[in-house]
Design a protein around this motif. Structure first.
Motif, short mmCIF file in Angstrom:
data_model
loop_
_atom_site.label_atom_id
_atom_site.label_comp_id
_atom_site.label_asym_id
_atom_site.label_seq_id
_atom_site.Cartn_x
_atom_site.Cartn_y
_atom_site.Cartn_z
N PRO A 122 25.54 4.29 77.36
CA PRO A 122 24.40 4.24 78.27
C PRO A 122 24.80 4.56 79.70
CG PRO A 122 25.16 2.02 77.83
CD PRO A 122 25.98 2.93 76.95
N VAL A 123 23.87 5.09 80.45
CA VAL A 123 24.06 5.26 81.89
C VAL A 123 24.14 3.88 82.52
CG1 VAL A 123 22.93 6.06 84.01
CG2 VAL A 123 22.90 7.49 81.95
N GLY A 124 25.04 3.70 83.46
CA GLY A 124 25.21 2.40 84.10
C GLY A 124 24.03 1.99 84.96
N GLY A 125 24.00 0.72 85.31
CA GLY A 125 22.93 0.19 86.14
C GLY A 125 21.84 -0.48 85.32
N ARG A 126 20.91 -1.06 86.04
CA ARG A 126 19.76 -1.72 85.40
C ARG A 126 18.56 -0.80 85.44
NH1 ARG A 126 19.58 -8.19 85.96
NH2 ARG A 126 21.81 -8.61 85.66
N HIS A 127 17.86 -0.72 84.32
CA HIS A 127 16.77 0.22 84.16
C HIS A 127 15.46 -0.51 83.86
CE1 HIS A 127 19.90 3.32 83.87
NE2 HIS A 127 20.53 2.48 83.06
N PRO A 128 14.34 0.07 84.26
CA PRO A 128 13.06 -0.52 83.85
C PRO A 128 12.91 -0.45 82.33
CG PRO A 128 12.74 1.63 84.90
CD PRO A 128 14.17 1.26 85.09
N LEU A 129 12.20 -1.42 81.80
CA LEU A 129 12.02 -1.55 80.35
C LEU A 129 10.56 -1.34 79.98
CD1 LEU A 129 12.93 -2.49 77.44
CD2 LEU A 129 12.35 -4.82 78.20
N LEU A 215 21.68 -4.19 81.28
CA LEU A 215 21.10 -2.86 81.12
C LEU A 215 19.65 -2.80 81.60
CD1 LEU A 215 21.64 0.01 79.90
CD2 LEU A 215 20.68 -0.86 77.76
N ILE A 216 18.99 -3.94 81.65
CA ILE A 216 17.55 -4.01 81.92
C ILE A 216 17.29 -4.73 83.23
CG2 ILE A 216 15.37 -4.98 81.08
CD1 ILE A 216 16.59 -4.69 78.22
N ASP A 217 16.40 -4.19 84.01
CA ASP A 217 15.94 -4.83 85.24
C ASP A 217 14.78 -5.76 84.89
OD1 ASP A 217 14.86 -5.60 87.65
OD2 ASP A 217 14.90 -3.59 88.53
N PRO A 218 14.98 -7.09 84.93
CA PRO A 218 13.92 -8.01 84.49
C PRO A 218 12.71 -8.02 85.41
CG PRO A 218 15.74 -9.22 85.47
CD PRO A 218 16.19 -7.79 85.36
N SER A 219 12.81 -7.39 86.57
CA SER A 219 11.67 -7.33 87.48
C SER A 219 10.81 -6.10 87.27
CB SER A 219 12.16 -7.35 88.94
OG SER A 219 12.82 -6.13 89.27
N ARG A 220 11.18 -5.25 86.29
CA ARG A 220 10.43 -4.02 86.03
C ARG A 220 10.23 -3.84 84.53
NH1 ARG A 220 13.26 0.86 88.95
NH2 ARG A 220 15.16 -0.15 88.16
N ILE A 221 9.23 -4.54 84.02
CA ILE A 221 8.93 -4.53 82.58
C ILE A 221 7.47 -4.19 82.37
CG2 ILE A 221 8.81 -5.94 80.49
CD1 ILE A 221 11.11 -7.62 81.71
N ALA A 222 7.20 -3.32 81.41
CA ALA A 222 5.83 -2.92 81.10
C ALA A 222 5.71 -2.71 79.60
CB ALA A 222 5.44 -1.66 81.87
N MET A 223 4.49 -2.40 79.14
CA MET A 223 4.23 -2.26 77.71
C MET A 223 3.18 -1.19 77.49
SD MET A 223 2.89 -5.15 75.01
CE MET A 223 2.47 -4.71 73.31
N ALA A 224 3.34 -0.47 76.38
CA ALA A 224 2.30 0.42 75.88
C ALA A 224 2.17 0.19 74.39
CB ALA A 224 2.63 1.88 76.16
#
Length: 370
Positions: A122-129, A215-224
């Motif tokens: 994976p690419v490093g850093g925290r990502h939106p989920l 891996l995940i930014d817990p402040s940027r979470i969404a759903m579809a």
């Protein structure tokens, strides 16, 4: 695998096919394929087998704790040697038999060429989920084209097989669980399944944040969600404040939103048709909202199955030729998440676009759409 993907979590072997290896020809265009994603990153994928020990399976209690399979797409550092298989031949067979489709070989949906690689870093850093919930009887793979696009743009994407609600869920030990809810005999099923899916999603979110938090930014979470998966997005947001924005892809709202309303960003993305449940719940969306209708779309247009079915020579009435349904869904859903998880202005969500003339901006009061 190094980094976060090496944490101790039950990861199943992911079905793979050699990169670029063709399957048997299928009419009219040869091997079916998902369009390549447009973002700057290659796409990695792994599968997770998760068990919620705190909850009995809601549909088959004798089965014990609720078990789920999840596909996790992520931005990768480089391409790998093997692409993930779209689904197994057995899953394809059960899907086609379940929909009583006999005009193509039963393994047809195991052939599509995907764009996600196994065993890549994976690419490093925290990502939106972004969490994804598929339509009733459909598999988590049915939203692969959208998941690949989002991952290529730097999102982590988790799509969930809701066990016993689809024609097949395959577990790492070889079990293939079929649909226990397809006989139509469960009273108030439409509301119960929305509640159950909201609980599934929150459990998966707990697991992802607990075990893959770097891996995940817990402040940027969404759903579809698509279809009944879309119907579950609002309920999930009402019960889980971690989900900051939601997109309903052509899903009737079987369980009404609370009369007190939902104030977080929400988008209906649907066929060009009326739906009384969406009219009702539109008024209960009190924050940023859009209702976009796609002329020429059918229900399958909001998942992979419109474009794949056309490539197989199946006609379900879509007027969106070739890969157009994928292009439209990717563009608007990605814009929605970029707007609300990355705070990036999105003109595509503010006015009609000459690039997507099929898409109209709508409200229950405004007919026709513009």
């Amino acid at each position: 695998m190094a980094g976060l993907l090496a944490v101790a979590v039950a990861v199943s072997p992911t079905h793979t096919a050699a990169a670029g290896s063709p399957g048997p020809a299928t009419p009219p265009t040869g091997t079916p394929y998902l369009p390549a994603p447009t973002g700057p990153h290659p796409v990695g994928i792994t599968s997770l087998h998760l068990t919620d020990e705190s909850r009995q399976d809601p549909w088959v209690p004798r089965a014990g704790p609720r078990e789920l399979m999840v596909s996790l797409w992520y931005p990768a550092k480089s391409r790998g040697e093997r692409r993930v298989q779209y689904m197994t031949p057995k899953e394809s067979e059960l899907l086609l038999k379940g929909h009583q489709i006999t005009s193509v070989p039963y393994d047809s949906f195991s052939k599509p060429r995907t764009n996600a690689y196994t065993d890549v870093q994976p690419v490093g850093g925290r990502h939106p989920l972004v969490l994804l919930s598929p339509g009733f009887t459909w598999y988590r793979t049915s939203l692969s084209a959208l998941a690949e696009e989002l991952a290529s743009r730097g999102y982590v994407v988790a799509s969930i097989d809701h066990t016993y609600e689809n024609f097949a869920t395959t577990f790492p030990d070889g079990r293939v669980i079929t649909c226990a809810t397809c006989n139509g005999e469960i009273e108030d099923f439409d509301k119960l399944v929305v509640d159950s899916r909201a609980r599934d999603v929150s459990f998966v979110l707990d697991e992802l944040l607990g075990r893959r938090g770097t891996l995940i930014d817990p402040s940027r979470i969404a759903m579809a969600g698509m279809s009944i998966g879309g119907a579950s997005v609002g309920e999930t947001m009402l019960t889980d404040p971690r989900v900051l924005a939601g997109a309903n892809l052509d899903g009737t709202m079987f369980k009404p939103l609370a009369e007190s309303g939902l104030s977080r960003p929400f988008m209906f993305f649907t066929q060009n048709a009326d739906d009384a449940t969406l009219n009702r719940d539109w008024r209960r969306l009190t924050g940023w909202k859009r209702w976009l209708k796609v002329t020429g779309a059918v229900h399958a247009s909001f998942a992979d199955h419109d474009t794949l079915s056309q490539q197989m020579g199946l006609d379900f009435g879509s007027k969106l030729a070739g890969t157009r349904s994928v292009e439209i869904t990717r563009a608007y859903v990605a814009a929605f998440f970029d707007r609300h998880l990355r705070n990036r202005p999105q003109p595509l969500l503010e006015r009609p676009s000459r690039h997507y003339p099929e898409v109209g901006f709508c409200t229950p009061e405004q007919k026709p759409c513009h």
